[in-house]
Design an enzyme around this catalytic site. Structure first.
Site, PDB file in Angstrom:
ATOM      1  N   PHE A   1     -16.055  11.987 -69.386  1.00 35.57           N
ATOM      2  CA  PHE A   1     -16.303  13.273 -68.743  1.00 35.57           C
ATOM      3  C   PHE A   1     -16.446  13.039 -67.248  1.00 35.57           C
ATOM      4  O   PHE A   1     -17.349  12.335 -66.806  1.00 35.57           O
ATOM      5  CB  PHE A   1     -17.554  13.952 -69.311  1.00 35.57           C
ATOM      6  CG  PHE A   1     -17.745  15.322 -68.752  1.00 35.57           C
ATOM      7  CD1 PHE A   1     -16.924  16.373 -69.150  1.00 35.57           C
ATOM      8  CD2 PHE A   1     -18.707  15.569 -67.783  1.00 35.57           C
ATOM      9  CE1 PHE A   1     -17.069  17.630 -68.610  1.00 35.57           C
ATOM     10  CE2 PHE A   1     -18.868  16.836 -67.239  1.00 35.57           C
ATOM     11  CZ  PHE A   1     -18.047  17.864 -67.655  1.00 35.57           C
TER      12      PHE A   1
ATOM     13  N   ASP B   1      -6.540  20.903 -62.462  1.00 32.63           N
ATOM     14  CA  ASP B   1      -7.323  19.710 -62.125  1.00 32.63           C
ATOM     15  C   ASP B   1      -7.172  18.615 -63.172  1.00 32.63           C
ATOM     16  O   ASP B   1      -6.997  17.445 -62.853  1.00 32.63           O
ATOM     17  CB  ASP B   1      -8.808  20.082 -61.929  1.00 32.63           C
ATOM     18  CG  ASP B   1      -9.388  20.911 -63.082  1.00 32.63           C
ATOM     19  OD1 ASP B   1      -8.682  21.140 -64.089  1.00 32.63           O
ATOM     20  OD2 ASP B   1     -10.550  21.335 -62.967  1.00 32.63           O
TER      21      ASP B   1
ATOM     22  N   ASP C   1     -16.339  20.423 -62.487  1.00 30.46           N
ATOM     23  CA  ASP C   1     -17.784  20.682 -62.485  1.00 30.46           C
ATOM     24  C   ASP C   1     -18.476  20.196 -63.738  1.00 30.46           C
ATOM     25  O   ASP C   1     -17.845  19.942 -64.774  1.00 30.46           O
ATOM     26  CB  ASP C   1     -18.036  22.189 -62.373  1.00 30.46           C
ATOM     27  CG  ASP C   1     -17.758  22.918 -63.686  1.00 30.46           C
ATOM     28  OD1 ASP C   1     -16.652  22.739 -64.245  1.00 30.46           O
ATOM     29  OD2 ASP C   1     -18.646  23.637 -64.164  1.00 30.46           O
TER      30      ASP C   1
ATOM     31  N   GLY D   1     -11.246  24.904 -60.752  1.00 39.36           N
ATOM     32  CA  GLY D   1     -11.065  23.458 -60.599  1.00 39.36           C
ATOM     33  C   GLY D   1      -9.888  23.027 -59.750  1.00 39.36           C
ATOM     34  O   GLY D   1      -9.881  21.942 -59.173  1.00 39.36           O
TER      35      GLY D   1
ATOM     36  N   ARG E   1     -18.503  20.233 -57.972  1.00 41.06           N
ATOM     37  CA  ARG E   1     -17.116  20.524 -57.583  1.00 41.06           C
ATOM     38  C   ARG E   1     -16.822  20.037 -56.165  1.00 41.06           C
ATOM     39  O   ARG E   1     -15.685  19.743 -55.823  1.00 41.06           O
ATOM     40  CB  ARG E   1     -16.848  22.034 -57.625  1.00 41.06           C
ATOM     41  CG  ARG E   1     -16.867  22.651 -59.010  1.00 41.06           C
ATOM     42  CD  ARG E   1     -16.302  24.067 -58.936  1.00 41.06           C
ATOM     43  NE  ARG E   1     -16.644  24.885 -60.084  1.00 41.06           N
ATOM     44  CZ  ARG E   1     -15.965  24.903 -61.232  1.00 41.06           C
ATOM     45  NH1 ARG E   1     -14.924  24.124 -61.381  1.00 41.06           N
ATOM     46  NH2 ARG E   1     -16.341  25.684 -62.219  1.00 41.06           N
TER      47      ARG E   1
ATOM     48  N   ASP F   1      -6.863  17.988 -70.743  1.00 41.82           N
ATOM     49  CA  ASP F   1      -7.674  17.267 -71.726  1.00 41.82           C
ATOM     50  C   ASP F   1      -7.125  17.563 -73.133  1.00 41.82           C
ATOM     51  O   ASP F   1      -6.205  16.892 -73.598  1.00 41.82           O
ATOM     52  CB  ASP F   1      -9.137  17.714 -71.561  1.00 41.82           C
ATOM     53  CG  ASP F   1     -10.092  17.010 -72.509  1.00 41.82           C
ATOM     54  OD1 ASP F   1      -9.716  15.966 -73.069  1.00 41.82           O
ATOM     55  OD2 ASP F   1     -11.227  17.500 -72.704  1.00 41.82           O
TER      56      ASP F   1
HETATM   57  P1  5GP Z   1      -8.135  21.540 -71.946  1.00 40.10           P
HETATM   58  O1  5GP Z   1      -7.853  22.946 -72.310  1.00 40.10           O
HETATM   59  O2  5GP Z   1      -6.920  20.714 -71.652  1.00 40.10           O
HETATM   60  O3  5GP Z   1      -9.046  20.882 -72.950  1.00 40.10           O
HETATM   61  O4  5GP Z   1      -9.056  21.541 -70.694  1.00 40.10           O
HETATM   62  C1  5GP Z   1      -8.706  21.968 -69.475  1.00 40.10           C
HETATM   63  C2  5GP Z   1      -9.951  22.330 -68.704  1.00 40.10           C
HETATM   64  O5  5GP Z   1     -11.122  21.718 -69.273  1.00 40.10           O
HETATM   65  C3  5GP Z   1      -9.877  21.799 -67.301  1.00 40.10           C
HETATM   66  O6  5GP Z   1      -9.289  22.734 -66.439  1.00 40.10           O
HETATM   67  C4  5GP Z   1     -11.333  21.561 -66.955  1.00 40.10           C
HETATM   68  O7  5GP Z   1     -11.906  22.755 -66.485  1.00 40.10           O
HETATM   69  C5  5GP Z   1     -11.975  21.224 -68.289  1.00 40.10           C
HETATM   70  N1  5GP Z   1     -12.131  19.767 -68.466  1.00 40.10           N
HETATM   71  C6  5GP Z   1     -11.447  18.950 -69.287  1.00 40.10           C
HETATM   72  N2  5GP Z   1     -11.873  17.670 -69.178  1.00 40.10           N
HETATM   73  C7  5GP Z   1     -12.853  17.686 -68.250  1.00 40.10           C
HETATM   74  C8  5GP Z   1     -13.696  16.666 -67.673  1.00 40.10           C
HETATM   75  O8  5GP Z   1     -13.636  15.463 -67.963  1.00 40.10           O
HETATM   76  N3  5GP Z   1     -14.589  17.095 -66.739  1.00 40.10           N
HETATM   77  C9  5GP Z   1     -14.715  18.400 -66.368  1.00 40.10           C
HETATM   78  N4  5GP Z   1     -15.625  18.656 -65.437  1.00 40.10           N
HETATM   79  N5  5GP Z   1     -13.946  19.364 -66.871  1.00 40.10           N
HETATM   80  C10 5GP Z   1     -13.024  19.017 -67.806  1.00 40.10           C
END
Ligand code: 5GP
Length: 182
Positions: A154, A102, A161, A46, A167, A105
């Site tokens: 999302f 990227d 992606d 990402g 992407r 979350d």
């Molecule tokens: P975390 O570990 O903070 O939950 O998530 C990090 C990863 O989750 C990011 O690098 C990404 O790959 C994915 N991610 C989190 N939120 C989104 C979103 O809204 N859309 C997409 N496509 N990927 C997300």
């Protein structure tokens, strides 16, 4: 039929992303002046479009590294189970690391990776992210450099992606829910 037809709305435009990369690149250049060979560490896949913009605005001798970590596995919610598919090619001991991501979350991916790099002896570990989604946080985590804060939706595009698609879209947009509800 175009990929763009599956996007409900544009959240961050190409122009806004270019401005973010320039602003953060200049800030990082200021903050890391005098630091010896900082490592800009991209989390694949990402990070790629944003990191490639960002690094052009960092006017310092930096090394570039990548790690491939995953937590989503083709769905729209994070599994929280962070897997390292490809590790860095260099030792981080005594080094200053700036992770390029990227989106943040739940915070689980970065919490895991920051702890891992600290455990490996990194001198400092900071994070630069294009997007921050604080409403999704499960673990408290505050990236040092944030492009833009977004609501809990999302999103896809600019590296992000859904099931390995979207992407290559040149902006960040909200995917139509019927796409992932199919
Ligand atoms: P975390 O570990 O903070 O939950 O998530 C990090 C990863 O989750 C990011 O690098 C990404 O790959 C994915 N991610 C989190 N939120 C989104 C979103 O809204 N859309 C997409 N496509 N990927 C997300």
């Amino acid at each position: 039929m175009s990929l763009h037809d599956n996007i409900e709305s544009i959240l961050v435009s190409e122009k806004e992303i270019a401005e973010i990369a320039e602003r953060l690149g200049k800030q990082i250049t200021e903050d890391y002046k005098g630091v010896e060979r900082p490592i800009l560490l991209g989390l694949l896949k990402g990070c790629v479009p944003f990191m490639s913009d960002l690094q052009k605005h960092i006017d310092l001798p930096i090394e570039i590294e990548y790690m491939d970590v995953s937590s989503y596995h083709g769905s729209i919610t994070s599994s929280g189970d962070v897997k390292i598919r490809k590790d860095m090619n260099t030792s981080v001991s005594g080094r200053d690391i700036l992770i390029a991501e990227d989106i943040v979350d739940t915070g689980k991916t970065l919490d895991t990776i920051v702890k891992l790099l600290t455990h490996r002896g990194a001198k400092s570990v900071e994070v630069v992210t294009l997007l921050d989604k604080p409403a999704g946080r499960v673990i408290p985590f505050t990236p040092k450099y944030i492009g833009v804060t977004i609501p809990k939706a999302f999103v896809v595009g600019y590296g992000l992606d859904y099931d390995e698609l979207y992407r290559n879209i040149p902006y960040v947009g909200i995917l139509k829910p019927e796409i992932y509800k199919k």
